[in-house]
Motif scaffolding. Structure first.
Motif, PDB file in Angstrom:
ATOM      1  N   PHE A 296      60.323  12.531   3.543  1.00 30.73           N
ATOM      2  CA  PHE A 296      59.933  12.646   4.957  1.00 30.73           C
ATOM      3  C   PHE A 296      61.059  13.222   5.822  1.00 30.73           C
ATOM      4  O   PHE A 296      60.801  13.876   6.829  1.00 30.73           O
ATOM      5  N   TRP A 297      62.306  12.936   5.436  1.00 32.97           N
ATOM      6  CA  TRP A 297      63.422  13.505   6.213  1.00 32.97           C
ATOM      7  C   TRP A 297      63.352  15.032   6.172  1.00 32.97           C
ATOM      8  O   TRP A 297      63.495  15.712   7.188  1.00 32.97           O
ATOM      9  N   LEU A 298      63.082  15.559   4.994  1.00 34.59           N
ATOM     10  CA  LEU A 298      62.984  17.013   4.864  1.00 34.59           C
ATOM     11  C   LEU A 298      61.800  17.542   5.690  1.00 34.59           C
ATOM     12  O   LEU A 298      61.899  18.580   6.345  1.00 34.59           O
ATOM     13  N   GLY A 299      60.692  16.813   5.678  1.00 36.78           N
ATOM     14  CA  GLY A 299      59.529  17.207   6.487  1.00 36.78           C
ATOM     15  C   GLY A 299      59.886  17.291   7.968  1.00 36.78           C
ATOM     16  O   GLY A 299      59.511  18.244   8.667  1.00 36.78           O
ATOM     17  N   ALA A 300      60.654  16.286   8.442  1.00 37.70           N
ATOM     18  CA  ALA A 300      61.042  16.252   9.864  1.00 37.70           C
ATOM     19  C   ALA A 300      61.902  17.468  10.215  1.00 37.70           C
ATOM     20  O   ALA A 300      61.809  18.015  11.304  1.00 37.70           O
ATOM     21  N   LYS A 301      62.748  17.878   9.270  1.00 41.16           N
ATOM     22  CA  LYS A 301      63.604  19.045   9.531  1.00 41.16           C
ATOM     23  C   LYS A 301      62.808  20.354   9.450  1.00 41.16           C
ATOM     24  O   LYS A 301      62.943  21.244  10.266  1.00 41.16           O
ATOM     25  N   VAL A 302      62.006  20.440   8.394  1.00 34.77           N
ATOM     26  CA  VAL A 302      61.366  21.720   8.072  1.00 34.77           C
ATOM     27  C   VAL A 302      60.327  22.149   9.106  1.00 34.77           C
ATOM     28  O   VAL A 302      60.259  23.333   9.454  1.00 34.77           O
ATOM     29  N   MET A 303      59.532  21.217   9.600  1.00 32.73           N
ATOM     30  CA  MET A 303      58.403  21.658  10.441  1.00 32.73           C
ATOM     31  C   MET A 303      58.835  22.340  11.742  1.00 32.73           C
ATOM     32  O   MET A 303      58.341  23.433  12.044  1.00 32.73           O
ATOM     33  N   PRO A 304      59.774  21.765  12.522  1.00 35.40           N
ATOM     34  CA  PRO A 304      60.176  22.499  13.735  1.00 35.40           C
ATOM     35  C   PRO A 304      60.794  23.849  13.373  1.00 35.40           C
ATOM     36  O   PRO A 304      60.549  24.848  14.050  1.00 35.40           O
ATOM     37  N   PHE A 305      61.555  23.881  12.280  1.00 34.11           N
ATOM     38  CA  PHE A 305      62.169  25.155  11.888  1.00 34.11           C
ATOM     39  C   PHE A 305      61.094  26.168  11.476  1.00 34.11           C
ATOM     40  O   PHE A 305      61.088  27.317  11.919  1.00 34.11           O
ATOM     41  N   MET A 306      60.169  25.717  10.627  1.00 30.18           N
ATOM     42  CA  MET A 306      59.171  26.670  10.097  1.00 30.18           C
ATOM     43  C   MET A 306      58.233  27.187  11.190  1.00 30.18           C
ATOM     44  O   MET A 306      57.915  28.380  11.228  1.00 30.18           O
TER      45      MET A 306
END
Ligand code: ADP
Ligand code: GN1
Ligand code: MG
Length: 359
Positions: A295-305
């Protein structure tokens, strides 16, 4: 065709009768055109589907109807307590109508409800995250392979990076010079692709919503409780980390997605905690340890993507997302990168919140 004649056309096809028919835009979606079609006795949500983005509207409707059926069975079994948005048949027993103004469908209107573009408080965040969690749980035993991949590789960052690099090569409307700083920033972040590919095979593929924006939740006007999960257009196989991440992206900031007040674009940590609590609670018996870790990666990836997608569209000349002015996509992208940077800054705190609330 005038707006009046579209209203008449749609009301005839969807069987609405009466004298006073009105058709007005609702919501802030970036892809389809969503309108409220009102007659004296009944209202319907009607949508003109964006056939550039969804070239096979029949597949979109098929997907949504399979999910409607699945949720209805769950509801009858007492395992799903949110409202289910159903497609409305035309008088000729179809779900889509074509006119010179495009391809339209209708959905049952849920009265006494509202949606939000910015989360108002902690309770609201937890309520919405919990409802998205219930939705995910209800789809847990749904065979995701039945769903057409309406937008292949939708949350595939490697594919998004390739599209970005391709548009950089052409710079078709000479906008690159205007956003070189943002472009360089994006190019420096593609290690995220390897972080994501390291997860493949280690976490289950699920039937996901894939657009868990706060404005895709209907709240009850009286109680503020969650009423329905809406906008099922991109329900496809995916990872829960993306649904979690899109909630972080759209619930945590106190600013709208296109706000230029970047100094105030930040993660509200208490809202982040509410998302974790609300989302994980319904899933606690089925979620795997690796999924929680992801989930940590999800939190980072979505705003970036999503920022990367807005920036790609800006450089490409605004073909994908609806825009209100020439810099709209750039402003959205810069907003999303500001949020992403705040997430990176708060890594230790956010990871602690995640760990405490997913034990
Ligand atoms: P879009 O593709 O435009 O995002 P949505 O399905 O999310 O379309 O709808 C846009 C907005 O319309 C929502 O945020 C909500 O405010 C309102 N809305 C959508 N469906 C319904 C419904 N069935 N009942 C009531 N309001 C709805
Ligand atoms: C689009 O349609 P809408 O506005 O709910 C987009 C999402 C993005 C979002 C950004 C089909 O969603 O992927 O996250 O904008 N939908 C599609 O706000 O591309
Ligand atoms: Mg929507």
């Amino acid at each position: 065709m005038t707006s009046n004649s579209v209203a008449t056309f749609l009301s005839e096809h969807f069987g609405l009768t009466g004298q006073q028919i009105s058709l007005n835009p609702i919501g802030n979606g970036h892809i389809n055109t969503t309108m409220l079609l009102k007659a004296s006795q009944q209202s319907l949500v009607v949508q003109k589907l964006n056939t550039d983005v969804f070239p096979e509207p029949e597949q979109l409707v098929n997907n949504a109807r399979l999910i409607e059926h699945h949720l209805t069975d769950k509801h009858h079994a007492g395992d799903y307590d949110l409202a289910i948005i159903r497609h409305v048949r035309t008088v000729n027993d179809n779900f889509l109508v074509n006119c010179e103004h495009g391809v339209w469908r209708a959905l049952e209107f849920i009265g006494g409800s509202y949606s939000e573009d910015v989360v108002a408080n902690i309770a609201q965040a937890q309520t919405a995250a919990n409802a998205f969690g219930k939705f995910a749980l209800a789809l847990q035993d749904f065979d995701a392979k039945q769903l057409h991949s309406v937008i292949p590789h939708f949350h595939d960052l490697a594919m998004r990076a390739e599209k970005f690099k391709a548009v950089l090569q052409h710079d078709p409307v000479n906008r690159l010079a205007q956003c070189q700083v943002d472009v360089d920033f994006c190019l420096s972040q593609f290690d995220l692709i390897d972080e994501l590919s390291a997860l493949d095979g280690n976490i289950p593929l699920r039937a996901c919503h894939n657009d868990t924006k706060i404005n895709n939740m209907l709240f009850c006007s009286h109680s503020g409780n969650a009423k329905a999960v809406i906008d099922l257009d991109t329900c496809m196989p995916g990872y829960w980390l993306f649904d979690f991440g899109d909630m972080v992206r759209t619930f945590c900031s106190p600013e709208q997605e296109d706000s230029t007040n970047l100094a105030n674009v930040r993660v509200r940590e208490e809202i982040f905690a509410a998302i974790v609590k609300g989302y994980v609670a319904p899933l606690q018996h089925v979620i795997t340890e690796q999924e929680k870790q992801s989930f940590w990666l999800g939190a980072k990836v979505m705003p970036f993507m999503i920022g990367l997608r807005f920036l790609t569209d800006f450089i490409d000349g605004d073909h994908y997302f609806a825009t209100k002015h020439a810099n709209h996509n750039l402003q959205r992208a810069q907003n999303q990168f500001a949020l992403y940077k705040d997430i990176l800054r708060k890594e230790t705190t956010l990871k602690t919140i995640l760990n405490i609330n997913t034990l």
